[in-house]
Design an enzyme around this catalytic site. Structure first.
Site, short mmCIF file in Angstrom:
data_model
loop_
_atom_site.label_atom_id
_atom_site.label_comp_id
_atom_site.label_asym_id
_atom_site.label_seq_id
_atom_site.Cartn_x
_atom_site.Cartn_y
_atom_site.Cartn_z
N CYS A 199 0.84 -1.20 0.00
CA CYS A 199 0.00 0.00 0.00
C CYS A 199 0.88 1.26 0.00
CB CYS A 199 -0.99 -0.04 1.15
SG CYS A 199 -2.34 1.17 0.95
N HIS A 231 -3.75 -4.77 -0.72
CA HIS A 231 -3.40 -5.37 0.57
C HIS A 231 -3.49 -6.89 0.47
CE1 HIS A 231 -3.38 -1.76 3.21
NE2 HIS A 231 -4.23 -1.29 2.32
N GLU A 270 -2.85 -9.00 2.73
CA GLU A 270 -3.38 -9.53 4.00
C GLU A 270 -4.89 -9.43 4.09
OE1 GLU A 270 -2.69 -5.22 4.64
OE2 GLU A 270 -1.56 -6.84 3.68
#
Length: 213
Positions: free
Chosen positions: A83, A193, A195
């Site tokens: 990011c 992202h 995750e």
């Protein structure tokens, strides 16, 4: 011997989520959130996360005393930017006229989508928030096992524009195509992202753990 991964804690970033995702992606890895130059230097791999505004991230990184260790790591070991951590690798950002780390040539610009309509008639919103496809514009070991045009999760108003098109390895369409993943030598970075991107995100993280640039 376990691979050690240092997640850089300079006060900005979704650190716990990144750590949990890396541990889930590769349980054998030694994942640690670190806040000292020595810990960054000792790690086999480094993750530079970031969220919020680039001026705040760059200021916090500078004040943390970790900036030189990150730059040093970028020359010697696999480094993953996520990011705003991706944006920080570049020369300059239009967000607050902010100087970046200068590890990749290029700049960071804002979406200019005011009043533009999407195909369904709704207006484009800035920031882009939600799932979007990533086209793998170039092959890379971190794409191994990740389907082309897979959906990843985005939250951002700015995006990178590399000077060298060869550094773009992923593209996403939001009003127009933009660079959503970059790579050069031992550097890889994503605007999305991993995750927050379910199984494809975990696969990318696992690939990073095993990557041998």
């Amino acid at each position: 011997m376990k691979t050690s991964i240092a997640i850089v804690d300079y006060g900005m970033g979704n650190l716990r989520s990144v750590a949990q995702a890396l541990k889930k992606a590769e349980p054998a890895a030694d994942v640690a959130i670190v806040d000292t130059p020595a810990a960054i230097r000792a790690a086999d791999r480094v993750v530079l996360p970031g969220q919020g505004a680039m001026p705040d991230c760059m200021r916090s990184l500078g004040e943390s005393g970790l900036q030189e260790a990150v730059i040093e790591a970028s020359r010697t070991k696999p480094l993953l930017g996520v990011c705003v951590g991706e944006q920080m690798l570049f020369d300059w950002s239009a967000e607050g006229d902010t100087k970046g780390l200068g590890l990749l040539p290029g700049k960071v610009v804002r979406f200019e989508l005011d009043g533009r309509l999407q195909d369904d008639g709704s207006r484009f919103k800035v920031p882009q928030m939600g799932w979007n496809r990533v086209r793998q514009s170039q092959p890379h070991p971190l794409w191994d096992g990740v389907p082309d045009d897979a959906y990843f999760y985005f939250v951002h108003s700015y995006y990178v524009t590399p000077d060298n098109p060869a550094h773009t390895v992923g593209e996403t369409a939001y009003g127009a195509p933009f660079t959503s993943a970059v790579a050069r030598d031992n550097l890889f970075a994503t605007q999305f992202h991993p995750e927050k991107s379910a199984e494809v995100g975990l696969r990318l993280y696992r690939n990073f753990v095993h990557w041998k640039p």
